[in-house]
Design a protein around this motif. Structure first.
Motif, mmCIF file in Angstrom:
data_model
loop_
_atom_site.group_PDB
_atom_site.id
_atom_site.type_symbol
_atom_site.label_atom_id
_atom_site.label_comp_id
_atom_site.label_asym_id
_atom_site.label_seq_id
_atom_site.Cartn_x
_atom_site.Cartn_y
_atom_site.Cartn_z
ATOM 1 N N ALA A 1 -6.596 18.080 -12.679
ATOM 2 C CA ALA A 1 -7.242 18.724 -13.813
ATOM 3 C C ALA A 1 -7.673 17.680 -14.823
ATOM 4 N N GLY A 2 -8.427 18.117 -15.823
ATOM 5 C CA GLY A 2 -8.850 17.192 -16.853
ATOM 6 C C GLY A 2 -9.832 16.175 -16.309
ATOM 7 N N VAL A 3 -9.684 14.933 -16.782
ATOM 8 C CA VAL A 3 -10.613 13.880 -16.374
ATOM 9 C C VAL A 3 -10.082 13.080 -15.187
ATOM 10 N N LEU A 4 -8.911 13.466 -14.670
ATOM 11 C CA LEU A 4 -8.315 12.739 -13.551
ATOM 12 C C LEU A 4 -8.971 13.120 -12.230
ATOM 13 N N PHE A 5 -8.872 12.206 -11.242
ATOM 14 C CA PHE A 5 -9.337 12.491 -9.886
ATOM 15 C C PHE A 5 -8.211 12.161 -8.920
ATOM 16 N N LYS A 6 -7.718 13.183 -8.198
ATOM 17 C CA LYS A 6 -6.633 12.992 -7.241
ATOM 18 C C LYS A 6 -6.811 13.942 -6.070
ATOM 19 N N ILE A 7 -6.572 13.431 -4.860
ATOM 20 C CA ILE A 7 -6.550 14.246 -3.652
ATOM 21 C C ILE A 7 -5.280 13.897 -2.894
ATOM 22 N N LYS A 8 -4.486 14.901 -2.550
ATOM 23 C CA LYS A 8 -3.235 14.628 -1.844
ATOM 24 C C LYS A 8 -3.456 13.929 -0.511
ATOM 25 N N SER A 9 -4.429 14.390 0.260
ATOM 26 C CA SER A 9 -4.714 13.778 1.563
ATOM 27 C C SER A 9 -6.060 13.065 1.488
ATOM 28 N N ASP A 10 -6.121 12.042 0.653
ATOM 29 C CA ASP A 10 -7.364 11.290 0.466
ATOM 30 C C ASP A 10 -7.698 10.544 1.754
ATOM 31 N N PRO A 11 -8.858 10.816 2.370
ATOM 32 C CA PRO A 11 -9.205 10.150 3.633
ATOM 33 C C PRO A 11 -9.457 8.662 3.493
ATOM 34 N N ARG A 12 -9.594 8.180 2.284
ATOM 35 C CA ARG A 12 -9.870 6.747 2.079
ATOM 36 C C ARG A 12 -8.601 5.892 2.136
ATOM 37 N N VAL A 13 -7.420 6.521 2.057
ATOM 38 C CA VAL A 13 -6.158 5.771 2.054
ATOM 39 C C VAL A 13 -5.853 5.264 3.466
ATOM 40 N N ARG B 1 4.713 12.122 -11.764
ATOM 41 C CA ARG B 1 3.525 11.372 -11.372
ATOM 42 C C ARG B 1 2.318 12.276 -11.110
ATOM 43 N N SER B 2 1.782 12.237 -9.921
ATOM 44 C CA SER B 2 0.547 12.971 -9.634
ATOM 45 C C SER B 2 0.743 14.482 -9.620
ATOM 46 N N ASN B 3 1.998 14.955 -9.607
ATOM 47 C CA ASN B 3 2.255 16.392 -9.650
ATOM 48 C C ASN B 3 2.059 16.977 -11.045
ATOM 49 N N LEU B 4 1.951 16.105 -12.049
ATOM 50 C CA LEU B 4 1.805 16.574 -13.421
ATOM 51 C C LEU B 4 0.400 17.114 -13.657
ATOM 52 N N SER B 5 0.315 18.131 -14.497
ATOM 53 C CA SER B 5 -0.995 18.605 -14.931
ATOM 54 C C SER B 5 -1.564 17.618 -15.946
ATOM 55 N N TRP B 6 -2.859 17.747 -16.206
ATOM 56 C CA TRP B 6 -3.485 16.874 -17.197
ATOM 57 C C TRP B 6 -2.839 17.063 -18.565
ATOM 58 N N GLN B 7 -2.551 18.306 -18.945
ATOM 59 C CA GLN B 7 -1.946 18.571 -20.250
ATOM 60 C C GLN B 7 -0.565 17.935 -20.355
ATOM 61 N N ASP B 8 0.234 18.029 -19.293
ATOM 62 C CA ASP B 8 1.569 17.429 -19.323
ATOM 63 C C ASP B 8 1.491 15.909 -19.365
ATOM 64 N N SER B 9 0.544 15.344 -18.635
ATOM 65 C CA SER B 9 0.370 13.893 -18.643
ATOM 66 C C SER B 9 0.020 13.397 -20.041
ATOM 67 N N VAL B 10 -0.896 14.093 -20.707
ATOM 68 C CA VAL B 10 -1.278 13.726 -22.074
ATOM 69 C C VAL B 10 -0.101 13.887 -23.021
ATOM 70 N N ARG B 11 0.625 15.008 -22.887
ATOM 71 C CA ARG B 11 1.759 15.270 -23.777
ATOM 72 C C ARG B 11 2.818 14.177 -23.663
ATOM 73 N N LEU B 12 3.132 13.754 -22.442
ATOM 74 C CA LEU B 12 4.143 12.723 -22.243
ATOM 75 C C LEU B 12 3.678 11.377 -22.791
ATOM 76 N N ASP B 13 2.404 11.046 -22.564
ATOM 77 C CA ASP B 13 1.892 9.778 -23.081
ATOM 78 C C ASP B 13 1.889 9.750 -24.604
ATOM 79 N N LEU B 14 1.483 10.852 -25.227
ATOM 80 C CA LEU B 14 1.479 10.910 -26.684
ATOM 81 C C LEU B 14 2.895 10.880 -27.238
ATOM 82 N N TYR B 15 3.836 11.509 -26.531
ATOM 83 C CA TYR B 15 5.238 11.453 -26.960
ATOM 84 C C TYR B 15 5.720 10.008 -26.959
#
Length: 478
Positions: free
Chosen positions: A359-371, A436-450
């Motif tokens: 969500a948000g401005v992040l880009f993540k795919i669990k099974s990214d074919p490029r890995v 880590r990547s399981n976090l939502s965008w809102q939770d990621s922002v909240r933790l960083d701001l904290y």
């Protein structure tokens, strides 16, 4: 009323027994290691033996833990206060022993004290940690919790209930709400689903609501429309019923060290200090980063060499991947990582935009074919991030901080989110140890701001310790 007083009393009794056992074990062990089984070693002449001193020390240590309220049910199971009080009581006791030994010229065996203190303190802290795990397991099934009636405005009730549900290990279970001055027909708070048991602004009606939901405590949140005199009378009535009263001001994500209470004309004024990372604090953090990162580089250099060889042999591409990231105050730098994707991963990104799972401005795919096959292992245990230690040494990153964002992500930041750029990005941080990547965008922002608002060197150390556990569990790593 309720189950609160019963479990609290039971937990406190259990802790008294546990503390007594640990102290007796530590002091007995110190005596045997220092003197063997000889019982006539004297402190002063032949009058007082170390056996007598050991008994007095054990009683004093056990009593000090009680005097420091380290067994208070309010602090059990959550937060650092329990550990701080155990440590403070123990250190104060042995500090007093040292002072009296010096003033009264007791020839106290330093080896005896030198064994009893660290062994006993370590044992007490370990016992409290194990006890906390037991409480947390119990709270998973709804036990060892305080049933909470939340009094306040509709929005404040929803916010407090949501916060407590997320912090389920804190031991508070919101069971109902009470909203003085709320409009007619407001019977259920939509966001939290709590039943609203009343809206009359008087203490008698609130007491009836407490009886109706069998609450063990009342939390008065922000926006409550109650006269201070009514709150005062409510406090008296709750104390007579042995029901707790909790005041929950409209402060979010503020760490304890920043909050100071001052009594002025009978009013408890809450002061919130301004967060800063200047002067000595900045120097201390930088010194800690350089020393720790340098030691980690030396320790992991053979591993990094092996990883570089495996990445190179996997597809013949470069071992390192350099990516432009945004650091403190918006300054851009090249972040280093072991390459975990195919060489043309950046070019293939546009084809995968529609599969974005973040969500948000992040880009993540669990099974990214490029890995790559090697990259999957590196990502699972965060080994691809080891080269960032050199970014830390160079000063563009810190060991602990917010997640280093891409320029494209920063371009989409809202005004508040830009506060993440007030400190250096980190190799690890609250986002790393919280999912880590399981976090939502809102939770990621909240933790960083904290983190930005509440930075401390002790907090950095705690995050680093938790990082090892998060890496081993590999939760949210993909």
């Amino acid at each position: 009323m309720g189950i609160g007083p019963e479990w609290r009393a039971r937990r406190s009794r259990t802790l008294r027994v546990v503390d007594g056992f640990v102290i007796a074990w530590a002091i007995t062990g110190a005596y045997v290691l220092r003197f063997g089984f000889v019982t006539d070693t004297a402190v002063r002449g032949d009058e007082t033996t170390y056996i007598g001193l050991s008994v007095i020390l054990a009683i004093a240590w056990w009593s000090m833990l009680g005097a420091w309220n380290s067994r208070e049910s309010r602090i059990l199971g959550a937060g650092p206060d329990e550990y701080k009080r155990v440590a403070a009581a123990s250190l104060w006791l042995f500090g007093l022993i040292a002072i009296f030994s010096y003033v009264l010229r007791f020839d106290t065996a330093r080896g005896y004290v030198g064994i009893a203190l660290p062994v006993g303190l370590s044992g007490l802290l370990l016992a409290r940690w194990l006890f906390r795990q037991h409480i947390n397991v119990d709270r998973e099934t709804g036990g060892s919790t305080l049933r909470l009636l939340i009094v306040g405005g509709p929005g404040a009730i929803a916010h407090l209930a949501d916060s407590l549900h997320r912090a389920r290990y804190s031991g508070y279970l919101p069971v109902a709400g009470y909203s003085p001055g709320a409009p007619e027909g407001f019977t259920v708070e939509a966001q939290s689903g709590l039943e609203i048991l009343g809206r009359r602004p008087d203490s008698e009606s609130i007491l009836e609501a407490i009886d109706a939901c069998a609450a063990d405590a009342v939390a008065v949140s922000a926006g409550v429309q109650l006269h201070p005199q009514i709150l005062r009378h409510l406090g008296w009535e709750l104390a007579a019923r042995n029901v707790g009263l909790i005041m929950a001001p409209a402060l979010t994500d503020i760490a304890g060290p920043r909050i100071h209470t001052q009594q002025v004309a009978g009013l408890p004024l809450i002061h919130v200090t301004t967060p800063s990372l200047e002067g000595g604090q900045r120097v201390a953090k930088r010194l800690f980063d350089v020393v720790t990162a340098g030691l980690l580089v030396v320790a992991t250099l053979p591993l990094m060499a092996l990883i570089a060889l495996l990445v190179k042999c996997n597809d013949g591409g470069p071992a390192l991947f350099r990516q432009e990231r945004v650091g403190i105050e918006g300054k851009q730098f090249n972040m280093l990582k072991f390459r975990s994707m195919v060489v043309d991963a950046e070019q293939r990104l546009s084809d995968l935009r529609e599969q974005n799972e973040a969500a948000g401005v992040l880009f993540k795919i669990k099974s990214d074919p490029r890995v790559t096959s090697v990259g999957k292992i590196l990502r699972k245990f965060s080994l691809d991030e080891l080269p960032q230690l050199f970014n830390v040494l160079a000063g563009s990153m810190s060991l602990v901080g917010p997640r280093p964002p891409l320029p494209s992500e920063v371009a989409g930041y809202e005004k508040d989110v830009r506060r993440r750029l007030m400190v250096k990005p980190g190799l690890t941080g609250l986002w790393q140890v919280s999912g880590r990547s399981n976090l939502s965008w809102q939770d990621s922002v909240r933790l960083d701001l904290y983190y930005v608002e509440n930075w401390s060197l002790a907090g950095d150390l705690l995050i680093l310790l938790k990082t090892g556990r998060a890496v081993i569990r590999s939760t949210g790593a993909y």
